[in-house]
Write a protein that holds these residues in place. Structure first.
Motif, PDB file in Angstrom:
ATOM      1  N   MET A   1      49.563  20.360  37.208  1.00 48.82           N
ATOM      2  CA  MET A   1      49.181  18.952  37.039  1.00 48.82           C
ATOM      3  C   MET A   1      48.527  18.433  38.316  1.00 48.82           C
ATOM      4  O   MET A   1      48.988  18.738  39.410  1.00 48.82           O
ATOM      5  N   LYS A   2      47.456  17.662  38.164  1.00 45.97           N
ATOM      6  CA  LYS A   2      46.738  17.131  39.328  1.00 45.97           C
ATOM      7  C   LYS A   2      47.620  16.137  40.091  1.00 45.97           C
ATOM      8  O   LYS A   2      48.263  15.276  39.480  1.00 45.97           O
ATOM      9  N   LYS A   3      47.655  16.274  41.394  1.00 46.42           N
ATOM     10  CA  LYS A   3      48.510  15.377  42.183  1.00 46.42           C
ATOM     11  C   LYS A   3      47.812  14.056  42.463  1.00 46.42           C
ATOM     12  O   LYS A   3      46.588  14.012  42.563  1.00 46.42           O
ATOM     13  N   ILE A   4      48.610  13.013  42.589  1.00 48.97           N
ATOM     14  CA  ILE A   4      48.052  11.688  42.864  1.00 48.97           C
ATOM     15  C   ILE A   4      48.586  11.161  44.197  1.00 48.97           C
ATOM     16  O   ILE A   4      49.387  11.820  44.867  1.00 48.97           O
ATOM     17  N   THR A   5      48.124   9.972  44.569  1.00 56.28           N
ATOM     18  CA  THR A   5      48.600   9.300  45.779  1.00 56.28           C
ATOM     19  C   THR A   5      49.389   8.068  45.352  1.00 56.28           C
ATOM     20  O   THR A   5      48.937   7.307  44.496  1.00 56.28           O
ATOM     21  N   ILE A   6      50.564   7.884  45.962  1.00 60.34           N
ATOM     22  CA  ILE A   6      51.413   6.743  45.601  1.00 60.34           C
ATOM     23  C   ILE A   6      51.650   5.878  46.835  1.00 60.34           C
ATOM     24  O   ILE A   6      52.135   6.359  47.865  1.00 60.34           O
ATOM     25  N   PRO A 142      43.320   2.875  49.821  1.00 58.03           N
ATOM     26  CA  PRO A 142      42.894   1.858  48.839  1.00 58.03           C
ATOM     27  C   PRO A 142      42.611   2.448  47.459  1.00 58.03           C
ATOM     28  O   PRO A 142      42.617   1.728  46.467  1.00 58.03           O
ATOM     29  N   ASP A 143      42.401   3.791  47.394  1.00 63.62           N
ATOM     30  CA  ASP A 143      42.123   4.416  46.098  1.00 63.62           C
ATOM     31  C   ASP A 143      43.364   5.054  45.469  1.00 63.62           C
ATOM     32  O   ASP A 143      43.238   5.830  44.523  1.00 63.62           O
ATOM     33  N   ALA A 144      44.536   4.742  45.992  1.00 64.23           N
ATOM     34  CA  ALA A 144      45.766   5.338  45.437  1.00 64.23           C
ATOM     35  C   ALA A 144      45.852   5.051  43.936  1.00 64.23           C
ATOM     36  O   ALA A 144      45.550   3.944  43.489  1.00 64.23           O
ATOM     37  N   GLU A 145      46.266   6.058  43.179  1.00 65.55           N
ATOM     38  CA  GLU A 145      46.335   5.910  41.720  1.00 65.55           C
ATOM     39  C   GLU A 145      47.512   5.021  41.298  1.00 65.55           C
ATOM     40  O   GLU A 145      47.472   4.374  40.259  1.00 65.55           O
TER      41      GLU A 145
END
Ligand SMILES: Nc1ncnc2c1ncn2[C@@H]1O[C@H](COP(=O)(O)OP(=O)(O)O)[C@@H](O)[C@H]1O
Ligand SMILES: Nc1ccn([C@@H]2O[C@H](COP(=O)(O)OP(=O)(O)O)[C@@H](O)[C@H]2O)c(=O)n1
Length: 230
Positions: A1-6, A142-145
């Motif tokens: 699964m693609k990782k995101i930023t929190i 600023p682009d955190a999902e």
């Protein structure tokens, strides 16, 4: 699964790191406490004569900023990340009231923020990170999902911090803590560089009347929702 930023931001002592740390552990992400970095710079300043009373010798700190190396290592016994300043474990030292009472003025300095933000962005460039602080959703990522902004009443936050310090054997009066919490909120919200504010696309969580388990469940649901829609 693609990782995101929190990105988890919010007011002092409301439970940001508790929820960020728990989520990161459950989903196998890196956790970074950005406040610990500003606290480490503050400790360095206290220990290296950068404070003259309450005044900060900014020229001196500017010269020294390149000598301040902050890292995090996992404590294998507790499973919790701990803060290192120039190779020395300062996890306990950075949590004292002395550091709490001096950290927000240090965090107003543009060159300090520039240095910390650059390191934080480097730590998060591969995604798969949960970072908490004051400007993570607005400035660092600023682009955190997924962005969360946490708040609770000052009295509840001061009580939580009071109980935490007491459990660690630090007897600090409730009123002193409440004053510190309010003062930091004021400085953090009113500084010129990256003031504390909710990013427009952040979800607001008032956890005044939530238990740790309830807020943890809420955060896990937000994460699931985002990754399932990706
Ligand atoms: N919902 C909650 N109810 C009660 N105590 C909480 C809750 N969330 C966090 N705490 C406690 O409050 C204290 C401050 O939490 P912490 O995560 O360090 O806050 P922050 O990172 O926002 O400064 C900790 O001792 C933590 O265990
Ligand atoms: N991203 C961040 C994180 C913390 N800080 C500063 O560092 C201080 C300490 O942060 P912290 O997260 O350890 O504070 P607590 O809420 O844990 O008491 C804050 O009051 C801010 O002044 C900041 O300016 N930007």
């Amino acid at each position: 699964m693609k990782k995101i930023t929190i990105a988890i931001d919010g007011f002092s002592s409301c439970g940001k790191s508790t929820m960020a740390k728990d989520l990161a552990r459950e989903i196998g992400y890196i956790y970074i406490d950005s406040g610990a970095m500003y606290r480490a710079v503050t400790l360095y300043s206290i220990e290296n004569g950068i404070f003259r009373g309450n005044r900060i010798d900014t020229e001196k700190l500017k010269k020294h900023i390149k000598d301040i190396h902050i890292s995090f290592r996992l404590n294998s016994a507790t499973g919790c990340p701990e803060t290192y300043l120039n190779g020395v474990n300062v996890e306990n030292k950075i949590r004292t009231m002395e550091v709490s009472s001096r950290v927000s003025p240090i965090a107003t300095l543009d060159f300090v923020r520039e240095a910390m933000v650059a390191q934080q962005q480097e730590m998060g460039k591969a995604k798969g990170i949960v970072m908490d602080g004051r400007d993570i959703g607005t400035t660092v990522f600023p682009d955190a999902e997924l962005k969360i902004f946490v708040t609770a009443t000052p009295e509840i936050r001061a009580q939580r911090r009071h109980d935490e310090l007491k459990a660690k054997g630090q007897e600090v009066g409730f009123d002193e803590i409440l004053e510190n919490v309010k003062q930091r909120d004021h400085i953090d919200q009113n500084r010129e560089v990256s003031p504390l504010r909710k990013a427009d696309d952040a979800l607001l969580l008032d956890n005044s009347h939530l238990t740790i388990a309830q807020q943890k469940k809420w955060l896990a649901e937000q994460f699931e929702r985002i990754v399932q829609n990706k």
